[in-house]
Design a protein around this motif. Sequence first.
Motif, PDB file in Angstrom:
ATOM      1  N   VAL A 110       0.758  -1.221  -0.041  1.00  0.00           N
ATOM      2  CA  VAL A 110      -0.106  -0.062   0.188  1.00  0.00           C
ATOM      3  C   VAL A 110       0.953   1.299  -0.041  1.00  0.00           C
ATOM      4  CG1 VAL A 110      -1.672   1.356   1.308  1.00  0.00           C
ATOM      5  CG2 VAL A 110      -1.941  -1.127   0.791  1.00  0.00           C
ATOM      6  N   LEU A 111       1.786   1.295   0.861  1.00  0.00           N
ATOM      7  CA  LEU A 111       2.791   2.411   0.950  1.00  0.00           C
ATOM      8  C   LEU A 111       3.592   2.498  -0.406  1.00  0.00           C
ATOM      9  CD1 LEU A 111       3.028   4.575   3.370  1.00  0.00           C
ATOM     10  CD2 LEU A 111       1.904   2.427   3.815  1.00  0.00           C
ATOM     11  N   ALA A 112       3.767   1.198  -1.015  1.00  0.00           N
ATOM     12  CA  ALA A 112       4.807   1.462  -2.151  1.00  0.00           C
ATOM     13  C   ALA A 112       4.026   2.138  -3.380  1.00  0.00           C
ATOM     14  CB  ALA A 112       5.159   0.248  -2.414  1.00  0.00           C
ATOM     15  N   VAL A 113       2.650   1.600  -3.548  1.00  0.00           N
ATOM     16  CA  VAL A 113       1.886   2.340  -4.705  1.00  0.00           C
ATOM     17  C   VAL A 113       1.386   3.624  -4.267  1.00  0.00           C
ATOM     18  CG1 VAL A 113      -0.388   1.837  -5.543  1.00  0.00           C
ATOM     19  CG2 VAL A 113       1.201  -0.216  -5.568  1.00  0.00           C
ATOM     20  N   ASN A 114       1.058   3.818  -2.993  1.00  0.00           N
ATOM     21  CA  ASN A 114       0.267   5.231  -2.788  1.00  0.00           C
ATOM     22  C   ASN A 114       1.117   6.186  -2.436  1.00  0.00           C
ATOM     23  OD1 ASN A 114      -1.940   3.549  -3.164  1.00  0.00           O
ATOM     24  ND2 ASN A 114      -2.954   3.791  -1.002  1.00  0.00           N
ATOM     25  N   LEU A 115       2.440   6.101  -1.819  1.00  0.00           N
ATOM     26  CA  LEU A 115       3.235   7.103  -1.605  1.00  0.00           C
ATOM     27  C   LEU A 115       4.602   7.097  -2.251  1.00  0.00           C
ATOM     28  CD1 LEU A 115       3.416   9.406   0.294  1.00  0.00           C
ATOM     29  CD2 LEU A 115       4.158   8.148   1.970  1.00  0.00           C
ATOM     30  N   ARG A 116       5.362   5.747  -2.174  1.00  0.00           N
ATOM     31  CA  ARG A 116       6.552   5.940  -2.822  1.00  0.00           C
ATOM     32  C   ARG A 116       6.563   6.049  -4.346  1.00  0.00           C
ATOM     33  NH1 ARG A 116       9.390   0.567  -1.578  1.00  0.00           N
ATOM     34  NH2 ARG A 116       8.394  -0.440  -3.660  1.00  0.00           N
ATOM     35  N   GLY A 117       5.697   5.574  -4.941  1.00  0.00           N
ATOM     36  CA  GLY A 117       5.190   5.774  -6.430  1.00  0.00           C
ATOM     37  C   GLY A 117       5.134   7.463  -6.673  1.00  0.00           C
ATOM     38  N   PRO A 118       4.141   8.029  -6.082  1.00  0.00           N
ATOM     39  CA  PRO A 118       4.058   9.405  -6.272  1.00  0.00           C
ATOM     40  C   PRO A 118       5.313  10.193  -6.137  1.00  0.00           C
ATOM     41  CG  PRO A 118       1.935   8.539  -5.502  1.00  0.00           C
ATOM     42  CD  PRO A 118       2.947   7.507  -5.270  1.00  0.00           C
ATOM     43  N   PHE A 119       6.070   9.742  -5.019  1.00  0.00           N
ATOM     44  CA  PHE A 119       7.448  10.479  -4.873  1.00  0.00           C
ATOM     45  C   PHE A 119       8.255  10.156  -6.102  1.00  0.00           C
ATOM     46  CE2 PHE A 119      11.482  11.118  -3.336  1.00  0.00           C
ATOM     47  CZ  PHE A 119      11.397  11.695  -2.100  1.00  0.00           C
ATOM     48  N   PHE A 120       8.342   9.046  -6.368  1.00  0.00           N
ATOM     49  CA  PHE A 120       9.623   8.895  -7.410  1.00  0.00           C
ATOM     50  C   PHE A 120       9.179   9.452  -9.021  1.00  0.00           C
ATOM     51  CE2 PHE A 120      11.419   6.775  -3.913  1.00  0.00           C
ATOM     52  CZ  PHE A 120      12.868   7.230  -3.970  1.00  0.00           C
ATOM     53  N   LEU A 121       7.919   9.457  -8.885  1.00  0.00           N
ATOM     54  CA  LEU A 121       7.248   9.731 -10.305  1.00  0.00           C
ATOM     55  C   LEU A 121       7.358  11.213 -10.541  1.00  0.00           C
ATOM     56  CD1 LEU A 121       4.112   7.609 -10.998  1.00  0.00           C
ATOM     57  CD2 LEU A 121       6.010   8.021 -12.623  1.00  0.00           C
ATOM     58  N   ALA A 122       6.996  11.891  -9.160  1.00  0.00           N
ATOM     59  CA  ALA A 122       7.134  13.525  -9.215  1.00  0.00           C
ATOM     60  C   ALA A 122       8.447  13.937  -9.405  1.00  0.00           C
ATOM     61  CB  ALA A 122       6.481  14.047  -8.048  1.00  0.00           C
ATOM     62  N   GLN A 123       9.402  13.300  -8.978  1.00  0.00           N
ATOM     63  CA  GLN A 123      10.863  13.573  -9.023  1.00  0.00           C
ATOM     64  C   GLN A 123      11.259  13.372 -10.561  1.00  0.00           C
ATOM     65  OE1 GLN A 123      14.035  10.694  -7.903  1.00  0.00           O
ATOM     66  NE2 GLN A 123      14.526  12.248  -6.199  1.00  0.00           N
ATOM     67  N   ALA A 124      11.084  12.107 -11.115  1.00  0.00           N
ATOM     68  CA  ALA A 124      11.553  12.024 -12.651  1.00  0.00           C
ATOM     69  C   ALA A 124      10.692  12.830 -13.418  1.00  0.00           C
ATOM     70  CB  ALA A 124      10.936  10.618 -13.046  1.00  0.00           C
ATOM     71  N   PHE A 125       9.357  13.267 -13.152  1.00  0.00           N
ATOM     72  CA  PHE A 125       8.674  14.168 -14.153  1.00  0.00           C
ATOM     73  C   PHE A 125       9.361  15.622 -13.886  1.00  0.00           C
ATOM     74  CE2 PHE A 125       5.175  17.321 -13.673  1.00  0.00           C
ATOM     75  CZ  PHE A 125       4.736  17.198 -15.266  1.00  0.00           C
ATOM     76  N   ALA A 126       9.658  16.049 -12.620  1.00  0.00           N
ATOM     77  CA  ALA A 126      10.118  17.252 -12.195  1.00  0.00           C
ATOM     78  C   ALA A 126      11.504  17.672 -13.027  1.00  0.00           C
ATOM     79  CB  ALA A 126      10.215  17.674 -10.900  1.00  0.00           C
ATOM     80  N   ARG A 127      12.483  16.392 -12.912  1.00  0.00           N
ATOM     81  CA  ARG A 127      13.533  16.468 -13.675  1.00  0.00           C
ATOM     82  C   ARG A 127      13.341  16.654 -15.158  1.00  0.00           C
ATOM     83  NH1 ARG A 127      16.420  11.609 -10.403  1.00  0.00           N
ATOM     84  NH2 ARG A 127      17.347  12.506  -8.404  1.00  0.00           N
ATOM     85  N   HIS A 128      12.406  16.139 -15.676  1.00  0.00           N
ATOM     86  CA  HIS A 128      12.142  16.249 -17.031  1.00  0.00           C
ATOM     87  C   HIS A 128      11.664  17.727 -17.406  1.00  0.00           C
ATOM     88  CE1 HIS A 128      10.361  15.965 -21.170  1.00  0.00           C
ATOM     89  NE2 HIS A 128       9.140  16.436 -20.409  1.00  0.00           N
ATOM     90  N   LEU A 129      10.958  18.273 -16.672  1.00  0.00           N
ATOM     91  CA  LEU A 129      10.566  19.678 -16.780  1.00  0.00           C
ATOM     92  C   LEU A 129      11.775  20.396 -16.536  1.00  0.00           C
ATOM     93  CD1 LEU A 129       7.160  19.818 -15.075  1.00  0.00           C
ATOM     94  CD2 LEU A 129       7.609  19.361 -17.529  1.00  0.00           C
ATOM     95  N   ARG A 130      12.679  20.623 -15.845  1.00  0.00           N
ATOM     96  CA  ARG A 130      13.613  21.351 -15.693  1.00  0.00           C
ATOM     97  C   ARG A 130      14.614  21.138 -16.839  1.00  0.00           C
ATOM     98  NH1 ARG A 130      17.597  19.731 -10.863  1.00  0.00           N
ATOM     99  NH2 ARG A 130      17.737  18.045 -12.316  1.00  0.00           N
TER     100      ARG A 130
END
Length: 255
Positions: A110-130
């Motif tokens: 549950v924590l991996a899908v609901n919290l860890r996933g958004p954390f690292f997706l947001a990180q990869a996404f923000a790096r792309h935008l930068r």
Amino acid sequence: MNLHGRVALVTGSTQGIGRGIAVRLAQAGADVVINGREDDADARESAAQVRATGRRAGIVAADVACVEDCQRLVRESVAQLGRLDILVNNAGIQTQAGFLDASLEDYERVLAVNLRGPFFLAQAFARHLREAGHGGRIINNSSVHEELPHPNFASYCASKGGLKMLMRNLAIELAPLGITVNNVAPGAIETPINRELLQQPDKLAGLLQDIPARRLGQPRDIAGAVAFLASDEADYITGTTLVIDGGLLWNYHEQ
């Protein structure tokens, strides 16, 4: 709300709220990457509904519980549709168990899908935008249970409470990059995750008594709010949760 020229990645968009969000963003003009754990019939149906609006659709199968998959998901989304502007962290799961009986395996999933996933997706996404040199939108599908306790769903509530604070932190850290970060918090929505509830008329009737609007929400109720937060109209909104629950949060009584 005009999203023409923008590309959105919506996780968990093979059914339910995720599919509703994907189609609504396409109706507003965005091209959309559909994501689920498999490139299956459900994923292809979501893509077909996006394309029916006249927009492009991609499909990238990935498990957001896996950090490497999160990073690959962003890379392949960009490869398929050329860029990303909007990330909707919609994928989520829940496991019912009393606290004294909860297993490590259920908690970690549950924590991996609901919290860890958004954390690292947001990180990869923000790096792309930068790297791309432009801003964007991160919108997390949270829950009224980022605020409201729900006995026998402690891991789910912990994940959503964590998502609330993650959103607030990222809103501050990413604002200089022109990235806004917000949550939408659904109440009781008529989706496959509530299939068991829908088959228990007495329990459903009790829940409806707690909802001042006297109905379950529909995916379109969430999708419209996500489209707004993804648009230019929401350019000055960041670090907040938009609750979409028909009044449930402030009128709830545990059954």
